[in-house]
Design an enzyme around this catalytic site. Structure first.
Site, mmCIF file in Angstrom:
data_model
loop_
_atom_site.group_PDB
_atom_site.id
_atom_site.type_symbol
_atom_site.label_atom_id
_atom_site.label_comp_id
_atom_site.label_asym_id
_atom_site.label_seq_id
_atom_site.Cartn_x
_atom_site.Cartn_y
_atom_site.Cartn_z
ATOM 1 N N ILE A 48 37.838 39.492 44.451
ATOM 2 C CA ILE A 48 38.651 38.838 45.412
ATOM 3 C C ILE A 48 40.215 39.302 45.023
ATOM 4 O O ILE A 48 40.536 39.525 43.992
ATOM 5 C CB ILE A 48 38.676 37.229 45.051
ATOM 6 C CG1 ILE A 48 37.406 36.636 45.190
ATOM 7 C CG2 ILE A 48 39.812 36.469 46.020
ATOM 8 C CD1 ILE A 48 36.585 36.814 46.520
ATOM 9 N N HIS A 50 43.376 38.040 45.035
ATOM 10 C CA HIS A 50 44.088 36.744 44.922
ATOM 11 C C HIS A 50 45.306 36.800 45.460
ATOM 12 O O HIS A 50 46.252 37.832 45.263
ATOM 13 C CB HIS A 50 43.905 36.305 43.457
ATOM 14 C CG HIS A 50 42.541 35.945 43.020
ATOM 15 N ND1 HIS A 50 41.910 34.973 43.382
ATOM 16 C CD2 HIS A 50 41.968 36.517 42.010
ATOM 17 C CE1 HIS A 50 40.783 34.723 42.940
ATOM 18 N NE2 HIS A 50 40.777 35.899 41.929
ATOM 19 N N SER A 339 41.045 37.544 35.121
ATOM 20 C CA SER A 339 41.521 37.350 36.578
ATOM 21 C C SER A 339 42.876 36.918 36.593
ATOM 22 O O SER A 339 43.351 36.101 35.515
ATOM 23 C CB SER A 339 40.604 36.171 37.156
ATOM 24 O OG SER A 339 40.974 36.185 38.425
#
Ligand SMILES: Cc1cc2nc3c(=O)[nH]c(=O)nc-3n(C[C@H](O)[C@H](O)[C@H](O)COP(=O)(O)OP(=O)(O)OC[C@H]3O[C@@H](n4cnc5c(N)ncnc54)[C@H](O)[C@@H]3O)c2cc1C
Length: 477
Positions: A48, A50, A339
């Site tokens: 992803i 983000h 992350s």
């Protein structure tokens, strides 16, 4: 030869940094302990991009995530890595979680995330009809996207190599000595390389590498995340990436389409003993199914084609550690990159280049630098006319090896020949998607093994799944 810059770890961070370094007239060498690049967290994450509403304002994560999004989209275009700017939504169930959405919205604004929107339950269900009727509100983040993390890493390393960077595989760093501003780095098999600067991008093993250099001031806490990947028939279940409200352990279980058309659910978050512990567990996978189905009840888990696990490189303070060592001259820490490390990778590479410059590395522009990478011709993405023309010129593109993903022999040979070359079955799989479909390599494996053996001039039975002793055959029969 004494390289200007040695980089430990050929994940997305080391790869992007190597690419960034080749923009300048410096020699750079990537040192990777595995048989291929993208073998750590960069091969097993959610993929992803983000938006940047989650990190605490004022942290490196907040700055580099928000800066990193547009830089990453630009790099993906240059490198011909497919991505989709599909937007993400965080869903809330009830008043308490709606308050969390407000906090995320405010945080996102402070961090500089643009165009976010708070939506009611009805509004978000109009955008994403498969969401549960229990969802009462959502935060929409249009800048978020999806990308294939290992394709990005392979492309970054390949582009760095095309621009002159060196890659040493199976180079498991076991000793680091600094003397008179020269690092001598020794691998487990006795090979040695020297360099003037050393950048530690060893992911979940960054704590070990820092300790080897004599500056192990942080501990990496390996936190595993398990996933279930569903067949392409389920890839349109959602169009946005659907998150639940985050907890102290992370962003929670998500449901997302992948750029290749599958549906991804996960990850869990559980502390494990070692960074190498990438097992999936019945409990973990049950948790993924339960939490994913809470937001999107119609997910058909009978269509799971595989499960996998990636290990985050977390640190107790929760932020990235990107700084020059105060104890070892010329040693740069790029550690605790959990992350949103993938989303921030280009921004992290630039930030690290600035630190190297401040530490005395002279960064003069390399006039022959070429930041774009030739697109591989994937048979499945050509139209009928293109196929006909291309196959006439390259007959090997007319021989389909992986039927599930429609991968031709030509693409597999390219993956074995082009930078960074694939030497094992998993390497071919990550570059071409052969073996990633429904049958998971059941049909195409022997054919791919034969191509690897022929191209590398090695006996068939010496072909491995992922280097080392991972032989696929026990003998000649
Ligand atoms: C479950 C999970 C979900 C995530 N989801 C997202 C997401 O959706 N979006 C996002 O932005 N980020 C996400 N992340 C974070 C992202 O994956 C990481 O930030 C990123 O991949 C880190 O890249 P890296 O290069 O630092 O580490 P890695 O990819 O782990 O690379 C480190 C490399 O160092 C090598 N190495 C280790 N020890 C040695 C040694 N002794 N000698 C030589 N080489 C060595 C390893 O083999 C490895 O190849 C997620 C992470 C996980 C685990």
């Amino acid at each position: 030869m004494i390289y200007d810059v040695l980089i430990a770890g050929a994940g997305v961070i080391g790869g992007m940094l190597a690419r960034e370094m080749t923009k300048y007239r410096v020699s750079v060498c990537l040192l990777e302990k595995e048989n291929d690049v993208a073998c750590g967290a960069s091969k097993a994450n959610s993929g992803i991009i983000h938006g940047g509403f989650d990190p605490e304002p004022g942290t490196l994560k907040a700055r580099l995530n928000v800066e990193g999004v547009s830089l990453l989209y630009e790099a993906a275009r240059q490198l011909h890595v497919p991505y989709r700017n599909n937007g993400s939504i965080v869903v809330a169930f009830g008043k308490a979680e709606e308050q969390v959405l407000d906090t995320l919205y405010q945080r996102g604004r402070i961090n500089g995330v643009e165009e976010m929107k708070l939506l009611s339950g009805e509004e978000v269900r109009r955008l994403e009809p498969s969401l549960s009727g229990e969802v009462t509100g959502a935060l929409l983040v249009p800048s978020a996207g999806i990308i294939c993390p290992y394709a990005l890493t392979i492309a970054a390393v390949g582009n760095a190599m095309d621009n002159g960077a060196a890659l040493k595989r199976n180079f498991d760093i076991t000793e680091i000595e600094e003397n008179n501003h020269v690092f001598t780095v020794t691998a487990a098999d006795g090979r040695r390389v020297q360099g003037r600067y050393f950048v530690n991008c060893a992911g979940a093993c960054a704590g070990r590498i820092a300790a080897l250099a004599g500056d192990g001031f942080f501990d990496i806490i390996p936190r595993a995340g398990e996933y279930l990947l569903l067949d392409k028939s389920e890839g349109k279940t959602v169009s946005h990436t659907v998150f639940h409200t985050p907890t102290k352990n992370g962003k929670g279980v998500l449901v997302a389409p992948t750029v290749d058309g599958n549906l991804l659910t996960g990850p869990t978050a559980a502390v494990v003993d070692t960074p190498e512990d990438t097992r999936t567990t019945p409990q973990g996978l049950e948790t993924v199914m339960r939490l994913a189905a809470k937001g999107v009840p119609s997910i058909n888990f009978r269509k799971v084609i595989t499960s996998f696990c990636g290990v985050r490189a977390s640190e107790q303070n929760g932020d990235f550690i990107i700084e020059a060592s105060t104890r070892v001259n010329g040693f740069i820490h790029v550690a605790a990159i959990d992350s949103p490390g993938l989303s921030s990778c280009v921004a992290i590479a630039r930030c690290t280049a600035d630190i190297l410059r401040r530490c005395g590395l002279i960064l003069e522009e390399n006039p022959s630098w070429n930041g774009s990478r030739e697109d591989t011709r994937a048979y499945r993405s050509m139209d009928e006319q293109e196929k006909e023309i291309y196959i006439k010129q390259h007959p090997e593109y007319g021989r389909i090896v992986c039927r599930c993903e429609t991968v031709s022999e030509g693409e597999i040979v390219d993956a074995i020949r082009r930078n960074p070359p694939a030497f094992d079955v998993d390497g071919v799989k990550r570059r071409t998607r052969s073996g990633m479909g429904r049958c998971q390599g059941g049909f195409c494996l022997p054919y791919i093994m034969r191509l690897i053996a022929e191209e590398n001039g090695i006996p068939f039975e010496q072909v491995t799944k992922k280097g080392g002793q991972s032989f696929l055959l026990a003998g000649g029969r």
